[in-house]
Design an enzyme around this catalytic site. Structure first.
Site, PDB file in Angstrom:
ATOM      1  CG  ASP A  74      -0.448  -5.618  -7.294  1.00 13.65           C
ATOM      2  OD1 ASP A  74      -0.599  -4.756  -6.276  1.00 13.65           O
ATOM      3  OD2 ASP A  74      -0.908  -5.519  -8.442  1.00 13.65           O
TER       4      ASP A  74
ATOM      5  CG  HIS B 140       2.467  -2.130   2.294  1.00 15.86           C
ATOM      6  ND1 HIS B 140       2.460  -2.664   0.939  1.00 15.86           N
ATOM      7  CD2 HIS B 140       1.740  -0.754   2.243  1.00 15.86           C
ATOM      8  CE1 HIS B 140       1.551  -1.857   0.382  1.00 15.86           C
ATOM      9  NE2 HIS B 140       1.110  -0.790   1.166  1.00 15.86           N
TER      10      HIS B 140
ATOM     11  CB  SER C  55       5.248   2.519  -9.224  1.00 14.44           C
ATOM     12  OG  SER C  55       4.152   3.194  -8.942  1.00 14.44           O
TER      13      SER C  55
ATOM     14  CG  LEU D 215      20.513 -12.115  -5.860  1.00 15.09           C
ATOM     15  CD1 LEU D 215      19.559 -13.137  -5.699  1.00 15.09           C
ATOM     16  CD2 LEU D 215      19.801 -11.101  -5.195  1.00 15.09           C
TER      17      LEU D 215
ATOM     18  CD  GLU E 209       9.587 -16.215 -22.785  1.00 11.92           C
ATOM     19  OE1 GLU E 209       8.252 -16.447 -22.571  1.00 11.92           O
ATOM     20  OE2 GLU E 209      10.101 -16.370 -23.597  1.00 11.92           O
TER      21      GLU E 209
HETATM   22  C1  FPP Z   1       1.776  -3.321  -4.304  1.00  6.71           C
HETATM   23  O1  FPP Z   1       0.609  -3.971  -3.457  1.00  6.71           O
HETATM   24  C2  FPP Z   1       2.917  -3.082  -3.462  1.00  6.71           C
HETATM   25  C3  FPP Z   1       3.440  -2.076  -2.991  1.00  6.71           C
HETATM   26  C4  FPP Z   1       3.039  -0.664  -3.682  1.00  6.71           C
HETATM   27  C5  FPP Z   1       4.661  -1.830  -2.065  1.00  6.71           C
HETATM   28  C6  FPP Z   1       5.639  -3.107  -2.402  1.00  6.71           C
HETATM   29  C7  FPP Z   1       6.610  -2.690  -1.183  1.00  6.71           C
HETATM   30  C8  FPP Z   1       7.183  -3.739  -0.473  1.00  6.71           C
HETATM   31  C9  FPP Z   1       6.524  -5.306  -0.660  1.00  6.71           C
HETATM   32  C10 FPP Z   1       7.771  -3.345   0.832  1.00  6.71           C
HETATM   33  C11 FPP Z   1       9.301  -3.965   0.508  1.00  6.71           C
HETATM   34  C12 FPP Z   1       9.980  -2.818  -0.306  1.00  6.71           C
HETATM   35  C13 FPP Z   1      11.066  -2.168   0.509  1.00  6.71           C
HETATM   36  C14 FPP Z   1      12.063  -1.984  -0.382  1.00  6.71           C
HETATM   37  C15 FPP Z   1      11.056  -1.983   1.868  1.00  6.71           C
HETATM   38  P1  FPP Z   1      -0.556  -3.224  -3.176  1.00  6.71           P
HETATM   39  O2  FPP Z   1      -0.204  -2.196  -2.083  1.00  6.71           O
HETATM   40  O3  FPP Z   1      -0.954  -2.656  -4.446  1.00  6.71           O
HETATM   41  O4  FPP Z   1      -1.597  -4.217  -3.069  1.00  6.71           O
HETATM   42  P2  FPP Z   1      -3.108  -4.350  -3.407  1.00  6.71           P
HETATM   43  O5  FPP Z   1      -3.167  -4.509  -5.010  1.00  6.71           O
HETATM   44  O6  FPP Z   1      -3.649  -5.693  -2.793  1.00  6.71           O
HETATM   45  O7  FPP Z   1      -3.985  -3.063  -3.075  1.00  6.71           O
END
Ligand code: FPP
Length: 229
Positions: free
Chosen positions: A2, A19, A47, A113, A185
């Site tokens: 996040d 992202h 999600s 891994l 945890e």
């Molecule tokens: C949450 O941050 C992040 C996501 C919803 C996307 C996570 C995805 C990646 C890190 C890209 C990598 C994944 C793959 C498999 C290519 P947010 O957008 O909610 O951030 P914010 O809370 O600051 O708005």
């Protein structure tokens, strides 16, 4: 993972840039986990609730996944990383589904891994799909136990997570690995995901090492830990 959007906003850049930086961070964290002998790493990439985001951001995330896999797959494969995918992938486009399936196939022989990418995943979805599969397999109600249902959960191939890390300052599970995290945890940090590097990982691991794990009992058997994050 996040905090990508806020990381970008702090730099007056569009969320997609965050992202993209999130992917670089993920690549670094996979390497750091591998170097530290952590055998399982599971990441929440998309999600079930993320469909509620603006169309442009959703399609950007889908494209990013495809680009990221094509960019990093060869290296991940040679580093011994096995990619596995959990989630309701029937709901995503053919292109994305094929890219995910291809990544799984190309890394299937690896075992250093296991990187599980949770994509269109939700913990409640997982419990429901496990119940459905168990019923379809003919499991009767009197034979249904936690162990039996666990065998039908999406991550039945992996130990339950020992450590659950959430970046970006929110203090909730947001429907991630609900069943599997019963004794994990929990570690919450304000660090935004693109800034989460090996030293941030070490902070989380040190905090984990300080915790006393009882699994609901009194004594802790350190061998209960399987090193899953
Ligand atoms: C949450 O941050 C992040 C996501 C919803 C996307 C996570 C995805 C990646 C890190 C890209 C990598 C994944 C793959 C498999 C290519 P947010 O957008 O909610 O951030 P914010 O809370 O600051 O708005």
């Amino acid at each position: 993972m996040d905090g990508n959007g806020r990381w970008a906003a702090k730099r007056f850049m569009p969320r997609g840039v965050g992202h993209k930086a999130g992917v670089d961070s993920l690549v670094n964290v996979v390497k750091a986990c591998s170097d530290r002998g952590i055998p399982y790493l599971t990441v929440f990439a998309f999600s079930s609730e993320n469909w509620k985001r603006p169309e442009e951001e959703v399609s950007g995330l889908m494209s990013l996944l495809i680009v990221a896999l094509s960019k990093h797959l060869i290296k991940l494969r040679s580093d011994g990383v096995r990619i596995r995918v959990v989630g309701d992938v029937a709901q995503v486009s053919d292109k994305v589904r094929q890219a995910l399936a291809d990544a799984e196939r190309q890394t299937a022989e690896n075992s250093r891994l296991v990187l599980t990418v949770a994509f269109n995943y939700g913990g409640r979805w997982d419990i429901v799909q496990a119940c459905r599969k168990a019923l379809d397999a003919g499991v009767r109600s009197d034979a249904m136990t936690e162990e039996v249902l666990s065998d039908f959960m999406a991550m039945s191939y992996a130990p339950d997570p020992d450590l659950f890390i959430r970046t970006g300052g929110e203090v909730r599970l947001s429907n991630f690995l609900l069943w599997q995290s019963a004794y994990a945890e929990l570690y919450f940090t304000d660090c935004l995901w693109p800034d989460f590097d090996s030293s941030e990982l070490d902070k989380a691991l040190h905090e984990y090492a300080r915790r006393e794990r009882r699994f609901g009992g009194v004594n802790v058997d350190p061998s209960e830990s399987r090193g899953a994050v």
